[in-house]
Design an enzyme around this catalytic site. Structure first.
Site, short mmCIF file in Angstrom:
data_model
loop_
_atom_site.label_atom_id
_atom_site.label_comp_id
_atom_site.label_asym_id
_atom_site.label_seq_id
_atom_site.Cartn_x
_atom_site.Cartn_y
_atom_site.Cartn_z
N HIS A 153 0.81 -1.22 0.00
CA HIS A 153 0.00 0.00 0.00
C HIS A 153 0.85 1.27 0.00
O HIS A 153 0.33 2.34 -0.29
CB HIS A 153 -0.94 0.01 1.21
CG HIS A 153 -1.98 -1.06 1.14
ND1 HIS A 153 -2.89 -1.14 0.11
CD2 HIS A 153 -2.26 -2.10 1.96
CE1 HIS A 153 -3.68 -2.19 0.30
NE2 HIS A 153 -3.32 -2.79 1.41
N GLU A 168 -5.34 -12.00 7.68
CA GLU A 168 -6.25 -10.85 7.62
C GLU A 168 -7.51 -11.16 6.81
O GLU A 168 -8.21 -10.26 6.39
CB GLU A 168 -5.52 -9.62 7.05
CG GLU A 168 -4.76 -9.87 5.75
CD GLU A 168 -3.95 -8.66 5.25
OE1 GLU A 168 -4.09 -7.56 5.80
OE2 GLU A 168 -3.19 -8.84 4.27
N ASP A 180 -7.96 -5.09 7.36
CA ASP A 180 -8.54 -6.11 6.47
C ASP A 180 -9.26 -7.17 7.29
O ASP A 180 -10.33 -7.65 6.89
CB ASP A 180 -7.45 -6.74 5.60
CG ASP A 180 -7.12 -5.87 4.38
OD1 ASP A 180 -8.05 -5.26 3.82
OD2 ASP A 180 -5.94 -5.78 4.01
C1 3PY Z 1 -4.34 -4.17 7.48
O1 3PY Z 1 -4.70 -3.56 8.51
O2 3PY Z 1 -5.11 -4.83 6.78
C2 3PY Z 1 -2.96 -4.10 7.07
O3 3PY Z 1 -2.58 -4.77 6.14
C3 3PY Z 1 -2.05 -3.18 7.82
O4 3PY Z 1 -0.97 -2.80 7.08
MG MG Z 2 -4.10 -5.59 4.96
#
Ligand code: 3PY
Ligand code: MG
Length: 246
Positions: A41, A137, A163
Site C-alpha cells: 500500500h 487478515e 482487512d
Molecule cells: C491491514 O490492517 O489490513 C494491514 O494490512 C495493515 O498494514
Molecule cells: Mg491488509
C-alpha cells in the site's frame, strides 16, 4: 517466547509508505526494533526500495519489505536488496504460507534463485534464508490458521487489523477499545494470537496508534508495528498548525 532476534517479545517496528531514503533514515534514527518498507500500500516503487534499505542499514536498523502479493519475484528482489525478510499479504492457506517460505530459501529447501547481491557486500551468509512473515487478515486465513502456523520455517504471523475487521463484517473502529463490537473483535484477535503463541510462532500486528499497540499487546500480540510515517506526519502537521494558529 521467540528465539528470533528480529521478533523479540515486545518489539516495536516502524512502518514506511513514503518513497524516501531520507525518511527511512529518520525512522531508523529513532530506535525502532525493526522497520518495514511497505510496497503493497505504500507509495514506494521498486527503485526506491534499495535506497531505503541502505538508509536503514546506515542507522543499524533491520528491515522487512512488505511485498505487493504472493509472487516469488518480488520476494527475491527484496531479499537481494538486503531486507532481512518479507511480509506477504493476504495469505489464506498453509500452501500459500509454504510457498512464501520456499520463496525465501534456496534449493533444495526452497525455490529462490541465487543472487544475493547486496547481502554479499556485507559479509552476510549468502545462503541464509530470508524471513517469511505471512499476513493473517482474511476469513480463510483464520479458518486455516492451525495449518498455517504449522508450516515449517515460518518466521512470524502478522495480523492486518483493518482487512481482518472488514473481512469479518466489523467497522474499522472495532480496533478501538471503545469502538463498535470492540469485544467481539478483541475475541477474534485473541483467538489468532493464542493459536500462534501455542504453536511457538511470533505474532505481530499493525497499530494505528500507541493506544492500539497497548490494546493489541494485551490481546496477545508479541510484537507491534506503529502506524505508517505518512499518517503520523500528517497528524503532527495538523496538530502543530492548529497550535500555531491558536
Ligand atoms: C491491514 O490492517 O489490513 C494491514 O494490512 C495493515 O498494514
Ligand atoms: Mg491488509
Amino acid at each position: 517466547m521467540t528465539s528470533d532476534s528480529l521478533f523479540t517479545d515486545g518489539a516495536v517496528g516502524g512502518w514506511l509508505q513514503l518513497p524516501s531514503p531520507a525518511v527511512a533514515e529518520i525512522a531508523g534514527s529513532v530506535g525502532f526494533d525493526l522497520v518495514c518498507v511497505d510496497t503493497q500500500h505504500g507509495l514506494i516503487g521498486d527503485d526506491t526500495v534499495l535506497g531505503m534499505l541502505q538508509a536503514l542499514s546506515a542507522t543499524g536498523t533491520r528491515s522487512l519489505v512488505r511485498v505487493p502479493g504472493h509472487g516469488g519475484e518480488a520476494i527475491g528482489r527484496a531479499l537481494d536488496r538486503g531486507a532481512d525478510g518479507v511480509i506477504v499479504p493476504l495469505v489464506d492457506t498453509a500452501e500459500q504460507a509454504a510457498a512464501a517460505v520456499a520463496a525465501c530459501r534456496y534449493p533444495p529447501e526452497g525455490v529462490r534463485s541465487f543472487g544475493p547481491v547486496r547481502p554479499s557486500w556485507h559479509g552476510r551468509d549468502p545462503l541464509a534464508p530470508g524471513r517469511a512473515v505471512v499476513m493473517v487478515e482474511t476469513v480463510a486465513a483464520v479458518a486455516n490458521l492451525a495449518d498455517i502456523v504449522a508450516v515449517e520455517g515460518l518466521a512470524a504471523v502478522f495480523i492486518g487489523p483493518s482487512d481482518l475487521a472488514l473481512a469479518h463484517g466489523f467497522a474499522l473502529a472495532a480496533q478501538d477499545e471503545d469502538g463498535p463490537d470492540a469485544d467481539r473483535y478483541a475475541e477474534l484477535v485473541s483467538g489468532i494470537t493464542a493459536q500462534c503463541t501455542a504453536a511457538g510462532v511470533p505474532v505481530g500486528i499493525y497499530c494505528d496508534s500507541p493506544a492500539h499497540a497497548r490494546r493489541f499487546r494485551s490481546l496477545g500480540a508479541t510484537f507491534t508495528f506503529l502506524a505508517a510515517e505518512q499518517a503520523l506526519l500528517r497528524a503532527t502537521l495538523a496538530e502543530k498548525l492548529a497550535d500555531a494558529r491558536a
